[in-house]
Design an enzyme around this catalytic site. Structure first.
Site, PDB file in Angstrom:
ATOM      1  N   GLN A   1      -1.770 -27.059  15.787  1.00 15.32           N
ATOM      2  CA  GLN A   1      -1.556 -25.689  16.277  1.00 15.32           C
ATOM      3  C   GLN A   1      -2.891 -24.953  16.302  1.00 15.32           C
ATOM      4  O   GLN A   1      -3.649 -25.019  15.332  1.00 15.32           O
ATOM      5  CB  GLN A   1      -0.573 -24.949  15.370  1.00 15.32           C
TER       6      GLN A   1
ATOM      7  N   TYR B   1       8.769 -34.702  17.328  1.00 16.20           N
ATOM      8  CA  TYR B   1       7.533 -34.235  17.991  1.00 16.20           C
ATOM      9  C   TYR B   1       6.616 -33.676  16.910  1.00 16.20           C
ATOM     10  O   TYR B   1       6.202 -32.522  16.950  1.00 16.20           O
ATOM     11  CB  TYR B   1       7.845 -33.167  19.054  1.00 16.20           C
TER      12      TYR B   1
ATOM     13  N   GLU C   1       6.541 -39.243  16.661  1.00 14.49           N
ATOM     14  CA  GLU C   1       5.499 -38.625  17.482  1.00 14.49           C
ATOM     15  C   GLU C   1       4.929 -39.734  18.359  1.00 14.49           C
ATOM     16  O   GLU C   1       4.820 -40.869  17.917  1.00 14.49           O
ATOM     17  CB  GLU C   1       4.445 -38.025  16.526  1.00 14.49           C
TER      18      GLU C   1
ATOM     19  N   ASP D   1      10.039 -29.719  18.218  1.00 17.21           N
ATOM     20  CA  ASP D   1       8.886 -28.921  18.655  1.00 17.21           C
ATOM     21  C   ASP D   1       8.226 -29.639  19.828  1.00 17.21           C
ATOM     22  O   ASP D   1       7.098 -30.115  19.732  1.00 17.21           O
ATOM     23  CB  ASP D   1       7.914 -28.776  17.472  1.00 17.21           C
TER      24      ASP D   1
ATOM     25  N   CYS E   1       7.275 -24.091  23.246  1.00 14.92           N
ATOM     26  CA  CYS E   1       6.146 -23.412  23.894  1.00 14.92           C
ATOM     27  C   CYS E   1       6.491 -23.118  25.347  1.00 14.92           C
ATOM     28  O   CYS E   1       5.632 -22.743  26.138  1.00 14.92           O
ATOM     29  CB  CYS E   1       4.874 -24.258  23.793  1.00 14.92           C
TER      30      CYS E   1
HETATM   31  N1  SAH Z   1       5.130 -30.099  15.415  1.00 15.57           N
HETATM   32  C1  SAH Z   1       3.723 -30.312  15.603  1.00 15.57           C
HETATM   33  C2  SAH Z   1       3.344 -30.770  17.020  1.00 15.57           C
HETATM   34  C3  SAH Z   1       3.913 -29.976  18.153  1.00 15.57           C
HETATM   35  S1  SAH Z   1       3.177 -30.258  19.716  1.00 15.57           S
HETATM   36  C4  SAH Z   1       2.937 -29.091  15.177  1.00 15.57           C
HETATM   37  O1  SAH Z   1       3.512 -28.022  14.974  1.00 15.57           O
HETATM   38  O2  SAH Z   1       1.718 -29.208  15.053  1.00 15.57           O
HETATM   39  C5  SAH Z   1       4.195 -31.468  20.431  1.00 15.57           C
HETATM   40  C6  SAH Z   1       3.887 -32.874  19.991  1.00 15.57           C
HETATM   41  O3  SAH Z   1       4.792 -33.738  20.689  1.00 15.57           O
HETATM   42  C7  SAH Z   1       2.491 -33.368  20.303  1.00 15.57           C
HETATM   43  O4  SAH Z   1       1.910 -33.885  19.133  1.00 15.57           O
HETATM   44  C8  SAH Z   1       2.712 -34.493  21.334  1.00 15.57           C
HETATM   45  O5  SAH Z   1       1.803 -35.561  21.191  1.00 15.57           O
HETATM   46  C9  SAH Z   1       4.107 -34.950  21.003  1.00 15.57           C
HETATM   47  N2  SAH Z   1       4.884 -35.569  22.087  1.00 15.57           N
HETATM   48  C10 SAH Z   1       4.809 -35.358  23.418  1.00 15.57           C
HETATM   49  N3  SAH Z   1       5.750 -36.059  24.070  1.00 15.57           N
HETATM   50  C11 SAH Z   1       6.447 -36.743  23.124  1.00 15.57           C
HETATM   51  C12 SAH Z   1       7.567 -37.631  23.167  1.00 15.57           C
HETATM   52  N4  SAH Z   1       8.140 -37.958  24.322  1.00 15.57           N
HETATM   53  N5  SAH Z   1       8.026 -38.115  22.003  1.00 15.57           N
HETATM   54  C13 SAH Z   1       7.455 -37.788  20.825  1.00 15.57           C
HETATM   55  N6  SAH Z   1       6.398 -36.954  20.724  1.00 15.57           N
HETATM   56  C14 SAH Z   1       5.901 -36.433  21.857  1.00 15.57           C
END
Ligand code: SAH
Length: 450
Positions: free
Chosen positions: A282, A311, A332, A380, A407
């Site tokens: 973030q 995620y 992830e 997320d 987001c």
């Molecule tokens: N919850 C974390 C990351 C949120 S951002 C935080 O708050 O920091 C969203 C994340 O989803 C990113 O790390 C991205 O790499 C991941 N992502 C994107 N597509 C995805 C998918 N299909 N399956 C799993 N993760 C995914």
């Protein structure tokens, strides 16, 4: 009379589009005027005419909105780096809340309550990371930002929304590259060397990572360049990211450590987090714990709960709750981030959290098939939101609660309706401002099983 390109007309601005363009109506046409505000009367030049709408830019403001703020550099708005910077902060928060309200209206969900947008503690200089293009402009290597909808570099040294310490490093690295005559990337011929600078800094530890995104994985000046960058105060890690392709994608596949560590360490609350170059983190350091607290409060966790962190990035949400629940499982898609997440569990003496690499929409059905039962699922996702497969599988694991951090409220509201069809309800959405001065809207909501 038809509207013509280059025509100059007076317009009264009545609204803001979701991209924060001023909206006016003229002879049955909708006109979008860059940087104009509701309540303003502007003399505008028509730039582009379509069937029912047109784009225009301000020539002169004839009546100014009291919500307009004077900004130091017009480039911040021109480049889209901070396209709301001309609007008073309180009004930016209202603008963001209205995005959610309008989307709910469109979905016939007017009865859902929308909280006031949670303001960011810092309104500028809040970003802990900057990714800036490097190009040659008038014979000189420059850093800056692309003019909106183009690849024309506008040279900048003050990035406004970025931690000023990062701006300082960006300029120092630019000067190192200039001194050593390292060529900037030339995207037309796919030649030259440095494409982007990507700099991350932890406010908590002061550690700084500099990533040089380069066309080649080595170049003659590299040893000197690395030695000089390592002398910039705070720099603990220098990475060469190799991106040989002719592409708009910023980062290439391979990272080479040219100095120091392969990660930096940051902190959220009492927890430490290692962050690798490709891992998501973030970007608003002071607002992140407030976002997480809002989400965690909504979850009302119990010591017996089995929690999913979907995620997960580097595991920030799951690890923040791990000590208060029975178990955390997360997934992830970026392998380096998953490696960070499991390392972060260890780093914080957490033994009940485990993260795996894969797509959420594939891992969750797999877990559901194995018979996993969950109590609370945190999601997320990126802008595109969840998939129906993910939602079906999540429902199969039987959570009492699903906490959705988004987001992109448009895809969030789409997904909430799919959960609703499967027996979950929601009655409130809370917008959170993670990205002051930009139109980006973050929002949190909780779904509970009927
Ligand atoms: N919850 C974390 C990351 C949120 S951002 C935080 O708050 O920091 C969203 C994340 O989803 C990113 O790390 C991205 O790499 C991941 N992502 C994107 N597509 C995805 C998918 N299909 N399956 C799993 N993760 C995914």
């Amino acid at each position: 009379m038809n509207m013509q390109k280059n025509q100059i007309i007076d317009l009264e601005i009545t609204d803001l589009s979701y991209e924060a363009m001023g909206v006016a109506h003229y002879n049955g046409m909708t006109v979008f005027v860059t940087n104009a505000l509701p309540g303003e009367v502007v003399s505008a030049k028509i730039l582009k005419v379509k069937k029912n709408f047109a784009f225009a830019k301000i020539e002169k403001i004839k009546k100014e909105s009291p919500d307009r703020v004077k900004i130091k550099l017009n480039q911040w708005v021109q480049t889209g780096l901070a396209s709301l910077a001309h609007i008073k902060y309180e009004k930016q928060l209202v603008f963001k809340r209205n995005q959610v309200v309008n989307l709910l209206k469109k979905a016939h969900l007017d009865d859902i309550e929308v909280g006031q947008t949670l303001a960011s503690p810092e309104q500028k200089g809040y970003r802990n990371k900057a990714q800036v293009p490097v190009r040659e402009v008038k014979g000189k290597l420059e850093i800056g930002f692309f003019r909106r909808h183009s690849h024309d570099l506008v040279p900048l040294t003050n990035f406004f929304t970025t931690d000023p310490e990062i701006d300082r490093v960006l300029v120092a690295v630019r000067d190192v590259l200039r001194r050593n005559q390292v060529p900037a990337y030339d995207e037309i011929h796919n030649k030259g060397e440095v494409r982007y600078l990507d700099v991350r800094r932890s406010k908590a530890t002061g550690e700084i990572m500099v990533i040089l995104v380069c066309l080649h994985n080595d170049f003659v000046q590299l040893p000197r360049v690395a030695a000089e960058i390592s002398q910039i105060p705070g720099v603990t890690s220098i990475i060469l990211n190799h991106n040989p392709k002719k592409t708009n994608v910023i980062l290439g596949q391979k990272d080479y450590v040219v100095y120091g560590d392969d990660h930096i360490t940051d902190q959220i609350g009492n927890l430490k987090f290692r962050i690798s170059p490709k891992s998501f983190f973030q970007i608003n350091s002071l607002q992140t714990p407030r976002l997480y607290n809002l989400a965690i409060e909504k979850a009302d966790l119990k010591p017996s709960d089995v929690v999913v962190d979907a995620y997960s990035g580097i595991g920030t949400i799951g690890l923040s709750v791990a000590k208060h629940v029975k178990a955390v499982r997360g997934m992830e898609v970026i392998a380096d981030a998953v490696r960070d997440a499991n390392a972060n569990a260890k780093l914080n003496n957490i033994s009940n959290a485990k993260y795996v690499t894969g797509k959420a929409e594939e891992i969750m059905p797999h877990w559901a098939k194995e018979g996993l039962k969950t109590d609370v699922v945190f999601v997320d996702p990126p802008r595109k939101g969840l998939t129906p497969e993910f939602i079906d599988a999540t429902v199969k694991t039987g959570p009492k609660k699903v906490v959705y951090i988004s987001c992109n409220p448009a895809t969030m509201i789409r997904d909430l309706q799919l959960f609703k069809e499967q027996g979950y309800q929601f009655d409130r959405i809370d917008p959170v401002d993670m990205f002051p001065q930009t139109p980006h809207v973050e929002a949190v909501t909780i779904l509970t099983k009927n």
